[in-house]
Design an enzyme around this catalytic site. Structure first.
Site, PDB file in Angstrom:
ATOM      1  N   ASP A 123       0.806  -1.224   0.000  1.00 17.34           N
ATOM      2  CA  ASP A 123       0.000   0.000   0.000  1.00 17.34           C
ATOM      3  C   ASP A 123       0.843   1.279   0.000  1.00 17.34           C
ATOM      4  OD1 ASP A 123      -2.197  -1.722   0.217  1.00 17.34           O
ATOM      5  OD2 ASP A 123      -2.155  -1.637   2.404  1.00 17.34           O
ATOM      6  N   ARG A 158     -16.579  -0.470 -24.374  1.00 18.14           N
ATOM      7  CA  ARG A 158     -17.062  -0.558 -23.002  1.00 18.14           C
ATOM      8  C   ARG A 158     -16.306   0.389 -22.068  1.00 18.14           C
ATOM      9  NH1 ARG A 158     -17.056  -7.166 -22.617  1.00 18.14           N
ATOM     10  NH2 ARG A 158     -19.182  -7.535 -23.398  1.00 18.14           N
ATOM     11  N   MET A 165      -6.106  -2.644  -4.800  1.00 17.20           N
ATOM     12  CA  MET A 165      -5.938  -2.576  -3.352  1.00 17.20           C
ATOM     13  C   MET A 165      -5.353  -1.233  -2.934  1.00 17.20           C
ATOM     14  SD  MET A 165      -4.729  -6.398  -2.227  1.00 17.20           S
ATOM     15  CE  MET A 165      -5.979  -7.611  -1.784  1.00 17.20           C
ATOM     16  N   HIS A 273      -6.080 -10.185  -4.509  1.00 15.25           N
ATOM     17  CA  HIS A 273      -4.812 -10.639  -3.950  1.00 15.25           C
ATOM     18  C   HIS A 273      -3.769 -10.986  -4.988  1.00 15.25           C
ATOM     19  CE1 HIS A 273      -7.294 -10.815  -0.343  1.00 15.25           C
ATOM     20  NE2 HIS A 273      -6.162 -10.857   0.341  1.00 15.25           N
ATOM     21  N   ARG A 276      -0.672  -9.055  -4.526  1.00 17.47           N
ATOM     22  CA  ARG A 276       0.244  -9.383  -3.434  1.00 17.47           C
ATOM     23  C   ARG A 276       1.176 -10.534  -3.788  1.00 17.47           C
ATOM     24  NH1 ARG A 276      -2.480  -7.012   1.104  1.00 17.47           N
ATOM     25  NH2 ARG A 276      -0.538  -7.362   2.196  1.00 17.47           N
TER      26      ARG A 276
END
Length: 343
Positions: A123, A158, A165, A273, A276
């Site tokens: 983060d 579209r 995250m 995830h 990560r």
């Protein structure tokens, strides 16, 4: 040495660096299994040349990790101190984010616990360091996903919403959004409204562009011109002793709002995830290695209550308490860069 909190690319690089530097000095290295739980319950494994061989490019952590908080476990702090003394350990290297290092800082301040920190989080929200390792890998993964979504969005005319995250900061969203050429980026630090986001998309389509990419951080609150704000959260998991609400799902709600308000077909991709996992980028491997070497040096010098930090291009020593004092949020100057390409 322990790794706590969420897993992160580069953890094994730190473990390798701390171990190599310490073994060279004739210092025995012990790994603590599963974060702070390992010190509460006495879970250890020796770390030698064989254990760290080949782990530099590996994601995750060979020591395992949990979100255990000794201050939320009955007699947890006393157990940590008792087991640490029983095993005749001299110092601890704690590798983690705001929670893991918050515990480390508190133990040092209240109990003079001999600990050195290493800043880890995808983060990038830890104060007192320019960047944390793991962040570059997460941004690279998100950017690659945005690049791939460009082609399918253009093929089908579209709007593609990409949820990334970052918890309560928007570093991953801003950096990957800029790098991936996103048309709108929504983050917790900037209360850009849903209506304005839709206006930017309409303006883009009026210029002849039939597709748009919207990047939204998981911690963004749906914000409206009326002043209403809606956070998309769930109850904390029982295993999370730091009480974090579960984030995720804002992308689906935002995609629905965009399609309803603009009439443009909208799809959502939640990276989750995947950000990560996997092998760390070269930048994260190098940064993690430099952090690990500095942490080993700080232990050797008895500089406890400190953390290895990146300042410019130098790895320096900072106070642990400064690193966890507050979240490092995205400043307006960075968001200005992103906004220059909206619509």
């Amino acid at each position: 040495m322990l790794t706590g909190g969420g897993d992160c690319p580069g953890l094994n690089a730190v473990i390798r660096a701390v171990t190599r530097r310490s073994l060279t000095r004739g210092t025995e290295v012990i790994g603590v299994r599963e974060g702070w739980r390992g010190l509460v319950e006495g879970r250890f494994q020796p770390l030698g040349q064989r254990e760290i061989s080949g782990i530099l490019p590996r994601g995750g952590t060979i020591l395992g990790t949990t979100r255990t908080n000794p201050y939320k476990v009955e007699n947890g702090v006393e157990r940590v101190l008792e087991i640490f003394a029983r095993e005749t350990l001299d110092a601890l290297v704690a590798i983690g984010g705001e929670d893991t290092l918050g515990v480390a800082s508190r133990l040092h301040e209240e109990r003079a616990f001999p600990v050195v920190g290493v800043p880890k989080t995808i983060d990038n929200d830890l104060s007192a360091t320019d960047y944390t390792f793991g962040f570059d890998t997460a941004v690279w993964i998100a950017t690659e996903a945005i690049d791939r979504l460009h082609t399918t969005a253009e093929s089908h005319n579209r709007v593609m919403v990409v949820e990334v995250m970052g918890r309560h900061t928007g570093w991953i969203a801003v950096m990957s959004g800029i790098a991936g050429g996103a048309d709108v980026i929504l983050i917790p630090e900037q209360p850009v409204t849903v209506e304005r986001a839709c206006d930017e998309i309409r303006r883009r389509h009026q210029r002849g562009k039939d597709f748009s990419i919207v990047v939204v951080s998981e911690g963004y609150e749906l914000t409206y011109e009326s002043g209403e704000r809606r956070a998309v959260t769930q109850e904390p998991r029982a295993s999370d002793q730091f009480g974090h609400v579960r984030l995720g799902g804002v992308g689906d709600l935002l995609a629905h709002e965009i399609e309803e308000r603009t009439g443009y077909e909208t799809r959502v991709t939640v990276l989750g995830h995947v950000q990560r996992g996997g092998s760390p980028t070269p930048r994260d491997r190098i940064l993690a290695t430099r952090f690990g070497l500095k942490a080993a040096d700080l232990v050797h010098e008895g500089r406890f209550g400190t953390m290895a930090s990146l300042r410019g291009d130098e790895i320096v020593e900072v106070a642990l308490k400064d690193a966890v004092a507050e979240l490092k949020t995205v400043p307006p100057s960075w968001y200005d860069v992103a906004q220059a390409f909206f619509g």
